[in-house]
Write a protein that holds these residues in place. Structure first.
Motif, mmCIF file in Angstrom:
data_model
loop_
_atom_site.group_PDB
_atom_site.id
_atom_site.type_symbol
_atom_site.label_atom_id
_atom_site.label_comp_id
_atom_site.label_asym_id
_atom_site.label_seq_id
_atom_site.Cartn_x
_atom_site.Cartn_y
_atom_site.Cartn_z
ATOM 1 N N MET A 1 -30.173 21.712 13.378
ATOM 2 C CA MET A 1 -31.252 21.772 12.381
ATOM 3 C C MET A 1 -30.827 22.662 11.227
ATOM 4 N N ASP A 2 -31.290 22.365 10.012
ATOM 5 C CA ASP A 2 -30.899 23.114 8.822
ATOM 6 C C ASP A 2 -31.470 24.534 8.862
ATOM 7 N N PRO A 3 -30.799 25.480 8.182
ATOM 8 C CA PRO A 3 -31.278 26.862 8.174
ATOM 9 C C PRO A 3 -32.554 27.015 7.349
ATOM 10 N N VAL A 4 -33.192 28.169 7.487
ATOM 11 C CA VAL A 4 -34.319 28.530 6.632
ATOM 12 C C VAL A 4 -33.751 29.145 5.360
ATOM 13 N N ILE A 5 -34.225 28.682 4.200
ATOM 14 C CA ILE A 5 -33.799 29.233 2.914
ATOM 15 C C ILE A 5 -34.787 30.319 2.503
ATOM 16 N N ILE A 6 -34.281 31.501 2.224
ATOM 17 C CA ILE A 6 -35.113 32.615 1.774
ATOM 18 C C ILE A 6 -34.703 32.945 0.344
ATOM 19 N N VAL A 7 -35.629 32.856 -0.578
ATOM 20 C CA VAL A 7 -35.356 33.123 -1.985
ATOM 21 C C VAL A 7 -35.793 34.544 -2.292
ATOM 22 N N GLY A 8 -34.836 35.393 -2.620
ATOM 23 C CA GLY A 8 -35.141 36.790 -2.910
ATOM 24 C C GLY A 8 -34.531 37.710 -1.882
ATOM 25 N N ALA A 9 -33.795 38.733 -2.357
ATOM 26 C CA ALA A 9 -33.114 39.661 -1.452
ATOM 27 C C ALA A 9 -33.655 41.070 -1.600
ATOM 28 N N GLY A 10 -34.971 41.167 -1.787
ATOM 29 C CA GLY A 10 -35.624 42.463 -1.727
ATOM 30 C C GLY A 10 -35.930 42.812 -0.284
ATOM 31 N N PRO A 11 -36.659 43.903 -0.045
ATOM 32 C CA PRO A 11 -36.956 44.308 1.335
ATOM 33 C C PRO A 11 -37.664 43.235 2.154
ATOM 34 N N VAL A 12 -38.583 42.464 1.544
ATOM 35 C CA VAL A 12 -39.317 41.457 2.315
ATOM 36 C C VAL A 12 -38.399 40.305 2.704
ATOM 37 N N GLY A 13 -37.613 39.791 1.746
ATOM 38 C CA GLY A 13 -36.709 38.700 2.059
ATOM 39 C C GLY A 13 -35.667 39.077 3.088
ATOM 40 N N LEU A 14 -35.080 40.266 2.967
ATOM 41 C CA LEU A 14 -34.068 40.702 3.925
ATOM 42 C C LEU A 14 -34.684 40.955 5.299
ATOM 43 N N THR A 15 -35.900 41.487 5.326
ATOM 44 C CA THR A 15 -36.592 41.693 6.602
ATOM 45 C C THR A 15 -36.851 40.373 7.295
ATOM 46 N N LEU A 16 -37.306 39.375 6.552
ATOM 47 C CA LEU A 16 -37.557 38.057 7.143
ATOM 48 C C LEU A 16 -36.266 37.464 7.687
ATOM 49 N N ALA A 17 -35.161 37.599 6.951
ATOM 50 C CA ALA A 17 -33.882 37.075 7.423
ATOM 51 C C ALA A 17 -33.450 37.749 8.724
ATOM 52 N N LEU A 18 -33.596 39.066 8.801
ATOM 53 C CA LEU A 18 -33.237 39.783 10.026
ATOM 54 C C LEU A 18 -34.128 39.381 11.191
ATOM 55 N N ALA A 19 -35.432 39.252 10.919
ATOM 56 C CA ALA A 19 -36.371 38.883 11.984
ATOM 57 C C ALA A 19 -36.079 37.485 12.507
ATOM 58 N N VAL B 1 -30.297 31.251 5.018
ATOM 59 C CA VAL B 1 -29.547 31.450 3.783
ATOM 60 C C VAL B 1 -30.438 32.255 2.841
ATOM 61 N N VAL B 2 -29.951 33.407 2.379
ATOM 62 C CA VAL B 2 -30.696 34.245 1.449
ATOM 63 C C VAL B 2 -30.119 34.053 0.059
ATOM 64 N N LEU B 3 -30.929 33.563 -0.860
ATOM 65 C CA LEU B 3 -30.491 33.350 -2.239
ATOM 66 C C LEU B 3 -30.836 34.599 -3.052
ATOM 67 N N ASP B 4 -29.802 35.326 -3.439
ATOM 68 C CA ASP B 4 -29.953 36.588 -4.163
ATOM 69 C C ASP B 4 -29.479 36.373 -5.589
ATOM 70 N N GLU B 5 -30.383 36.495 -6.552
ATOM 71 C CA GLU B 5 -29.988 36.268 -7.939
ATOM 72 C C GLU B 5 -29.183 37.435 -8.495
ATOM 73 N N GLY B 6 -29.149 38.551 -7.781
ATOM 74 C CA GLY B 6 -28.400 39.719 -8.226
ATOM 75 C C GLY B 6 -27.008 39.781 -7.639
ATOM 76 N N PRO B 7 -26.329 40.941 -7.831
ATOM 77 C CA PRO B 7 -24.943 41.087 -7.381
ATOM 78 C C PRO B 7 -24.790 41.478 -5.921
#
Length: 547
Positions: free
Chosen positions: A1-19, A28-34
């Protein structure tokens, strides 16, 4: 099955990815920053006990060492101390329970801890310099396009917008975001100085050295590690420019006022302006696209902290997405995310908006009503310390996941839908752990209250009394579950059985082993019968394909 795409690498997005990774769901976390955050000591967050525990559980880092636990809280009006609170495990809180200190930490420190934890998770891919510009949905999944140096199409099972108040995800889904802009503005300074506050956070209303501004002015001081303090001054309504000269003047007069003389030596480390908005998205789910954090809500007046609610969004959503990813579509379960979380945030927004005219309205009759100052102080303190309707974590009393009335249900000190109390439990391997340590693993928790078991080796009681029957009932549940044993739980009689969701909210408490009631409650907590949910999803998919 395909991964969950998380848009945004702030604390909420990174927390959701870890959880999600903790529950074996690829992301997959899409981070518009560096991929790294600029250190900013004027940008900090205050985490309550439950969100601090969530962060430490996911990162494996004792965050208290990277932030500051306040020794206490003091609120003042002019020269009078209105309220003093001492923090600590032995201190008594408003409900007669332990009163732990909030954790005050720089946001970049928290984000870096989350990024470091993600680096060890092969199930999570972070794509930097990836700015979302298109989303396409199908019954079987979602596709996102990013532009930039690594512009490409990404295929996912679900997509979650954690991309802040200007959320591209929300705009692409045409979701309205009504509310109020610039409800409050605060000038912020981070500085290193020796202040006579004994490590306590301070809310000072109408300080005697100020005669202008809302209610005569308001300043808050919160300690950080290494002698650093964050100071916030409530600014008058309007959009007047906050100049460096004005901010330095505020710093000097405030420090001189607190020390009772000349301005003490200080080192100014960072400054900024914090603008508070109150907004709430109309919808948090459109098919396979969901919103979380500031993309779904903005709040922060009267001491409330939006990041706390954003982290609770991630905790609530993670186990539901994991269930859908592993066990097939569960629309009722995913719909409950919006129902539960939006209602909890809306209640806090309403409470803050209703209190604002009282607290910021200035003089008039309210200024001379006996006791009004203490009542106002209590409201503000609730917001800052996470108590009451303004600051306390929400309970999902009216959740669609609540089971029907059960014959064997009994009351305990935790209401249905509220977060459980963190008691010590015995795990299946015989180890002693805290109940919160078993959360977020993608399993329901079944907790037997059995006084006396803590002093006996597990092998002596695991096969005795009601344990074999309870273990069999847990094995028969329609979802993975872990059986735990506690010596006691507030308000629970011996042999009570608690059913707890993966995010730590109580489903029900039963008197003794009642397999039928336990199964019914577990089924309800998952959004209803699994077969019915799967059948409905299949019918919906077939209908979409025929159009």
């Amino acid at each position: 099955m395909d991964p969950v795409i998380i848009v945004g690498a702030g604390p909420v997005g990174l927390t959701l990815a870890l959880a999600l990774a903790r529950q074996e769901v690829p992301c997959v976390v899409l981070d518009e920053g560096p991929g790294k955050d600029e250190p900013r000591l004027a940008r900090t967050v205050v985490l309550r006990e439950d969100t601090t525990a969530l962060m430490e559980r996911l990162t494996g880092v004792p965050l208290a060492e990277a932030g500051a636990r306040w020794a206490g809280w003091r609120s003042m009006r002019r020269k009078q101390v209105m309220r003093e609170v001492t923090f600590g495990d032995a201190a008594e809180g408003p409900e007669g329970v332990r009163n732990p200190s909030p954790l005050h930490i720089a946001q970049h420190v928290l984000t870096n801890a989350l990024r470091t934890a993600l680096a060890d998770k092969p199930l999570v891919k972070v794509a930097v310099d990836s700015r979302l510009d298109a989303i396409e949905q199908e019954p079987s999944g979602v596709t996102a396009h990013t532009r930039g140096s690594k512009g490409t199409w990404w295929r996912g099972s679900y997509l979650v917008g954690c991309d802040g108040p200007r959320s591209t995800v929300r705009k692409l889904q045409d979701i309205r975001f009504p509310g109020r802009t610039a409800v409050e503005r605060h000038a912020v300074a981070a500085l290193r100085a020796e202040l006579p506050l004994d490590g306590k956070a301070l809310l000072h209303r109408m300080p005697p050295w100020r005669t202008s501004g809302p209610s005569g002015g308001e300043v808050t001081a919160r300690p950080l590690p290494e002698g650093v303090w964050r100071l916030d001054w409530l600014l008058p309504p309007g959009k007047d420019l906050v100049t460096p000269e004005m901010l330095v003047a505020r710093v000097r007069e405030t420090l001189a006022g607190w020390t009772g003389g000349a301005t003490p030596p200080y080192e100014l480390l960072d400054t900024g302006v914090h603008t508070v908005h109150h907004r709430l998205a109309r919808r948090w789910r459109v098919g396979r696209v969901l919103l979380a954090g500031d993309a779904a809500h903005c709040l922060g007046a009267l001491g409330t902290h939006g990041l706390d609610e954003g982290l609770r969004d991630a905790d609530n959503l993670a186990w539901k997405l994991a269930a859908a990813w592993h066990h097939g579509p569960r629309d009722a379960l995913l719909d409950s995310y919006q129902t539960e979380r939006r209602a909890a945030v809306a209640a806090r927004l309403r409470a803050a908006d209703q209190a604002l005219p009282l607290l910021r309205g200035g003089g008039g009759l309210r200024a001379v009503v006996p006791g009004s100052a203490r009542g106002h102080d209590a409201l503000l303190t609730d917001g800052h310390l996470g108590h009451g309707v303004i600051g306390a974590p929400g309970a999902y009393a009216d959740s669609p996941l609540a089971p029907p009335h059960l014959e064997g249900e009994v009351p305990v000190d935790t209401p249905r839908g509220a977060p459980v109390i963190d008691v010590r439990v015995t795990a299946e391997d015989g180890s002693f752990v805290q109940l919160r340590d078993r959360l977020g693993r993608g399993a329901l928790l079944v907790v037997l209250i059995a006084p006396g078991t803590g002093v006996w080796d597990r092998k002596h009681w695991a096969t005795a009394g009601i344990m074999p029957r309870l273990a069999a009932a847990v094995t028969a549940l329609p979802y993975p579950a872990e059986l735990l044993v506690a010596e006691s739980y507030p308000g629970a009689a011996a042999h009570s059985v608690l059913l707890v969701r993966p995010d730590g909210h109580l489903v029900t408490a039963l008197s003794g082993v009642r397999p039928a009631d336990l199964y019914t409650a577990a089924e309800a907590a998952l959004g209803g019968p699994v077969k019915a949910a799967a059948g409905a999803a299949a019918e919906a998919g077939a209908a979409a394909g025929s159009r």
